[in-house]
Design a protein around this motif. Structure first.
Motif, mmCIF file in Angstrom:
data_model
loop_
_atom_site.group_PDB
_atom_site.id
_atom_site.type_symbol
_atom_site.label_atom_id
_atom_site.label_comp_id
_atom_site.label_asym_id
_atom_site.label_seq_id
_atom_site.Cartn_x
_atom_site.Cartn_y
_atom_site.Cartn_z
ATOM 1 N N PRO A 25 -0.845 -5.438 -7.222
ATOM 2 C CA PRO A 25 -2.225 -5.722 -6.800
ATOM 3 C C PRO A 25 -2.319 -6.104 -5.330
ATOM 4 N N GLU A 26 -1.294 -6.797 -4.821
ATOM 5 C CA GLU A 26 -1.334 -7.260 -3.435
ATOM 6 C C GLU A 26 -1.223 -6.118 -2.420
ATOM 7 N N GLU A 27 -0.560 -5.039 -2.788
ATOM 8 C CA GLU A 27 -0.361 -3.947 -1.828
ATOM 9 C C GLU A 27 -1.342 -2.788 -2.021
ATOM 10 N N LEU A 28 -2.201 -2.889 -3.032
ATOM 11 C CA LEU A 28 -3.055 -1.753 -3.374
ATOM 12 C C LEU A 28 -4.041 -1.414 -2.260
ATOM 13 N N ARG A 29 -4.712 -2.417 -1.706
ATOM 14 C CA ARG A 29 -5.734 -2.143 -0.689
ATOM 15 C C ARG A 29 -5.120 -1.502 0.554
ATOM 16 N N ALA A 30 -3.983 -2.048 0.995
ATOM 17 C CA ALA A 30 -3.321 -1.486 2.175
ATOM 18 C C ALA A 30 -2.834 -0.064 1.907
ATOM 19 N N ALA A 31 -2.402 0.188 0.671
ATOM 20 C CA ALA A 31 -1.930 1.531 0.318
ATOM 21 C C ALA A 31 -3.076 2.542 0.375
ATOM 22 N N VAL A 32 -4.246 2.146 -0.124
ATOM 23 C CA VAL A 32 -5.412 3.044 -0.071
ATOM 24 C C VAL A 32 -5.793 3.329 1.379
ATOM 25 N N ALA A 33 -5.802 2.279 2.204
ATOM 26 C CA ALA A 33 -6.135 2.454 3.617
ATOM 27 C C ALA A 33 -5.160 3.412 4.299
ATOM 28 N N GLU A 34 -3.884 3.300 3.963
ATOM 29 C CA GLU A 34 -2.868 4.188 4.531
ATOM 30 C C GLU A 34 -3.065 5.619 4.057
ATOM 31 N N LEU A 35 -3.388 5.777 2.769
ATOM 32 C CA LEU A 35 -3.575 7.123 2.219
ATOM 33 C C LEU A 35 -4.784 7.809 2.835
ATOM 34 N N VAL A 36 -5.891 7.076 2.953
ATOM 35 C CA VAL A 36 -7.112 7.697 3.473
ATOM 36 C C VAL A 36 -7.009 7.963 4.974
ATOM 37 N N ALA A 37 -6.052 7.292 5.636
ATOM 38 C CA ALA A 37 -5.818 7.545 7.057
ATOM 39 C C ALA A 37 -4.902 8.744 7.281
ATOM 40 N N THR A 38 -4.332 9.268 6.204
ATOM 41 C CA THR A 38 -3.445 10.425 6.296
ATOM 42 C C THR A 38 -4.237 11.681 6.655
ATOM 43 N N VAL A 41 -6.766 13.910 4.308
ATOM 44 C CA VAL A 41 -7.334 13.122 3.207
ATOM 45 C C VAL A 41 -8.637 12.496 3.684
ATOM 46 N N HIS A 42 -9.722 12.769 2.965
ATOM 47 C CA HIS A 42 -11.052 12.293 3.366
ATOM 48 C C HIS A 42 -11.456 11.033 2.599
ATOM 49 N N GLU A 43 -11.146 10.985 1.292
ATOM 50 C CA GLU A 43 -11.438 9.825 0.450
ATOM 51 C C GLU A 43 -10.229 9.583 -0.448
ATOM 52 N N ALA A 44 -10.048 8.324 -0.898
ATOM 53 C CA ALA A 44 -8.886 8.046 -1.750
ATOM 54 C C ALA A 44 -9.082 6.760 -2.541
ATOM 55 N N ALA A 45 -8.470 6.738 -3.740
ATOM 56 C CA ALA A 45 -8.406 5.547 -4.580
ATOM 57 C C ALA A 45 -7.103 5.614 -5.369
ATOM 58 N N ILE A 46 -6.540 4.435 -5.687
ATOM 59 C CA ILE A 46 -5.280 4.374 -6.426
ATOM 60 C C ILE A 46 -5.465 3.491 -7.656
ATOM 61 N N VAL A 47 -5.071 4.010 -8.813
ATOM 62 C CA VAL A 47 -5.088 3.243 -10.057
ATOM 63 C C VAL A 47 -3.631 2.998 -10.452
ATOM 64 N N ASP A 119 -11.482 -2.486 -11.063
ATOM 65 C CA ASP A 119 -10.760 -3.230 -10.024
ATOM 66 C C ASP A 119 -10.219 -2.279 -8.958
ATOM 67 N N ALA A 120 -9.681 -1.145 -9.399
ATOM 68 C CA ALA A 120 -9.132 -0.163 -8.465
ATOM 69 C C ALA A 120 -10.225 0.409 -7.563
ATOM 70 N N VAL A 121 -11.388 0.660 -8.131
ATOM 71 C CA VAL A 121 -12.514 1.183 -7.354
ATOM 72 C C VAL A 121 -12.965 0.148 -6.326
ATOM 73 N N ARG A 122 -13.003 -1.114 -6.729
ATOM 74 C CA ARG A 122 -13.394 -2.172 -5.801
ATOM 75 C C ARG A 122 -12.398 -2.275 -4.641
ATOM 76 N N GLU A 123 -11.107 -2.182 -4.936
ATOM 77 C CA GLU A 123 -10.096 -2.226 -3.884
ATOM 78 C C GLU A 123 -10.245 -1.023 -2.947
ATOM 79 N N GLU A 126 -13.182 -1.611 -0.641
ATOM 80 C CA GLU A 126 -12.859 -2.575 0.409
ATOM 81 C C GLU A 126 -11.940 -1.953 1.471
ATOM 82 N N ALA A 127 -11.111 -1.011 1.049
ATOM 83 C CA ALA A 127 -10.173 -0.376 1.981
ATOM 84 C C ALA A 127 -10.809 0.782 2.746
#
Length: 417
Positions: A25-38, A41-47, A119-123, A126-127
């Motif tokens: 849970p602690e790394e999820l938001r940063a991971a989404v931000a990294e993925l969408v910055a790739t 990739v235009h949009e991204a979410a991680i479950v 929860d994943a959608v909320r993260e 936020e990312a």
């Protein structure tokens, strides 16, 4: 950009693979931000749950997601590819709708996954990972899940992971009321397990947690005690049943600690259920003769009991899912028309304003209103028809048939006209 889902779950990969691809849970938001910055990739979410890790994205192609996942978890792409499903567009929508509705869970019809999905959608929000496409996808998933819950009996006779842990314990111990039970962690899953075990009135219940205050809050609900996780090696021999579910990325119960506990207990058996992914208990512990260790995958046989009674509900729920997928794809297709519709309206508005200004000036000069209106209507008609008439006149002979059909549909023309 197209919509994709890429991931693995309890059906496609064993826990030994799932735990390597899990996100805490602690790394999820940063991971989404990294993925969408790739790039691409235009949009991204991680479950990421104990049973699945899934990427949802609007991206140029799925290969980008696979490369990012392998690199993020520091794994070779070839080693994880056999366990992954890669779903485009409608298949991705259908899959997430099934997940939200509890149709793709180890516990058929369970509701916990819906909260985890939210929860994943909320993260992701936020990312900065959510745009119109993914937001529309997940909101439709939540609506489909609600329809499945209200219109079918998918949750009837469902055996939860927590209830399954109690059932397994009762196979080993005749009377849980004579036993001491330890819960490691203080999250939602541990609370559910504590609720089910408390109904059996064990002799003693305790909670071990990194944050003692949070552990005390949970223990007080069931008249139990709480202690710091650092005390676990010394306290472990006191308990007959151990249920653990933390977010630790490394095992917190090693082989040596359990060996010492068994020795101190004079080889009285210990029943352990490890509900964490990655696992909290070293797998080698399960080989000890006086230890009965179960992982989330080991509970599959118990939680799947009762599926036959819910076959009819599953069929009804699947119809709702398919209808939802059709509606979402229609919405997604319609979104592709929005820029053209907006441009067409803007073009018509410019023509209208220009002719209206010209007519207003003529009226101010004292021109005959009837003549001004006639001129206005003729000018508007000519300008509106200019583009389609020019397209018809300038088109190659091979294009005539398609253009004629298109114009007739757009303007509702019939042969008599």
């Amino acid at each position: 950009m197209s919509l994709f889902a890429l991931g693995l779950n309890h059906e496609t990969a064993p826990i030994s693979v799932r735990e390597k691809l899990a996100f805490s849970p602690e790394e999820l938001r940063a991971a989404v931000a990294e993925l969408v910055a790739t790039h691409g990739v235009h949009e991204a979410a991680i479950v990421s749950t104990c049973n699945r890790t899934e990427l949802y994205a609007s991206a140029r192609d799925e290969a980008i997601l696979l490369d990012w996942l392998a690199q993020s978890r520091q794994l070779d792409r070839a080693t994880i590819t056999p366990y992954l499903y890669r779903l485009p567009e409608r298949d991705a929508a259908r899959h997430v709708f099934r997940v939200a509705a509890g149709l793709d869970s180890m516990v058929l019809g369970e509701t916990q996954i819906l909260g985890q999905l939210k929860d994943a959608v909320r993260e992701a929000q936020e990312a900065g990972g959510l745009g119109a496409s993914l937001n529309g996808l997940f909101q439709k998933a939540f609506a489909v899940a609600k329809d499945v819950r209200t219109q079918t009996a998918i949750g009837a006779n469902s055996v939860s992971m927590a209830a399954a842990a109690v059932k397994l314990a009762e196979r080993l111990f005749p009377d849980i009321a004579e036993l001491d039970v330890l819960f490691i962690g203080a999250g939602e899953m541990i609370e559910l397990c504590a609720t089910h075990f408390a109904a059996k009135r064990p002799r003693r219940m305790a909670v071990a947690n990194r944050t003692v205050e949070r552990g005390q809050a949970l223990a007080q609900q069931f008249g139990g005690e709480a202690f710091a996780l650092a005390e676990l090696p010394d306290r472990l021999p006191q308990f007959d049943i151990v249920i653990t579910s933390t977010a630790s990325q490394l095992p917190i119960i090693g082989l040596g600690a359990v060996e010492r506990a068994v020795k101190a207990r004079k080889h009285r058996p210990i029943f352990m259920v490890d509900l964490a992914v990655p696992r909290d208990v070293e797998p080698e512990v399960g080989a000890l003769p006086d230890v009965y260790l179960y992982s989330v995958d080991d509970l599959a046989e118990v939680v799947r009991q009762g599926r036959a009674e819910r076959v009819q509900a599953v069929e009804a729920a699947s119809v709702i899912v398919e209808q939802g997928a059709d509606e979402f794809m229609q919405w997604l297709d319609n979104r592709a028309l929005v820029p053209t519709i907006r441009a067409l309206k803007d073009h018509a508005e410019r023509l209208r304003r220009h002719e209206l200004e010209r007519a207003s000036k003529l009226l101010q000069k004292g021109e005959d209103p009837a003549a001004v209106l006639e001129s206005l209507s003729l000018s508007l008609s000519n300008k509106f028809l200019h583009a389609p008439l020019a397209a018809l006149n300038q088109a190659a002979t091979s294009q005539h048939g398609d253009l004629i059909d298109a114009v007739r549909r757009l303007y509702h023309l019939h042969d008599e006209e």
